[in-house]
Design a protein around this motif. Structure first.
Motif: not given
Length: 226
Positions: A8, A108, A168, A222, A224
């Motif tokens: 993310p 990130t 996140v 993750w 997203v």
């Protein structure tokens, strides 16, 4: 939410019980308080389930005979002693450093949103070598609200220049997931963290539940949404 092929844009983390295994510092704190009163020491098993729930919860476990007012009266002492024990016994959970390194390599922007007092959190970040890497740090007393209110997460996302949905949030407590949901932010339940036997992480309705930090080395782990 489909599995992404990249990390993310933003990742925000709770601190105690998510990035940092701080239970040993907390244990040293409550045992100093108990020793000063002629009490036998507690064990990690006694306090680990409530570490994410703050000073009052730990003081309540350390002195179960006290009522709510008595517990509240111990909070200043707890924070003072904890300030002396801060970082002396704790360490990141296994796999956390590798995960953060992967996020750094992917570009990130990551930060910390904790209910720990900001001053204490600010002190421990340099001990971990994260001060130049952590893009934002929000403590429990930084703003007018704290988790489970969404304001800290919304403020953190704004501080790193991202929409909430592009971040996140990772946490080990129901308050973390509730705050993320209210902020419109995808969430990960950190099952490696601290919780009571009566807690039901499934009922928190996070987007993903992860057993160990090493699993977050895979972008596909993750959630997203933006």
């Amino acid at each position: 939410m489909s599995a992404p092929d990249r990390f993310p844009a933003g990742a925000l983390f709770d601190l105690d019980g998510t990035l940092l295994d701080s239970a040993p510092d907390m244990l040293a704190t409550v045992n100093r308080m108990r020793d000063a009163r002629g009490r036998e020491p507690l064990t990690l098993a006694d306090i680990r389930p409530v570490v994410s729930r703050g000073a009052r919860a730990m003081a309540s476990v350390a002195f179960p005979e006290l009522d709510a007012d008595g517990v509240l009266a111990l909070v200043p002492e707890f924070l003072a002693v904890y300030g002396e024990e801060l970082g002396r016994h704790s360490a990141p959970f296994d796999g956390v450093e590798a995960m953060l390194t992967a996020l750094d390599a992917a570009g990130t922007r990551w930060g910390i949103v904790t209910n720990k007092p900001e001053g204490l959190a600010q002190r421990i970040i340099p001990q971990l070598g994260w001060q130049a890497r952590c893009a934002v740090l929000i403590g429990g007393d930084t703003l007018a609200e704290r988790k489970p209110h969404p304001l800290p997460l919304l403020h953190a996302a704004e501080a790193i220049g991202l929409a909430p949905a592009a971040c996140v949030y990772v946490g080990d407590d129901a308050r973390d997931i509730e705050a993320a949901r209210a902020a419109g932010m995808p969430s990960i339940v950190a099952l490696w963290g601290y919780r009571l036997d009566s807690d039901d992480p499934v009922a928190w309705q996070g987007d993903v539940m992860i057993e160990q930090p090493v699993q977050l080395l895979a972008p596909g782990a993750w959630p997203v949404s933006a």
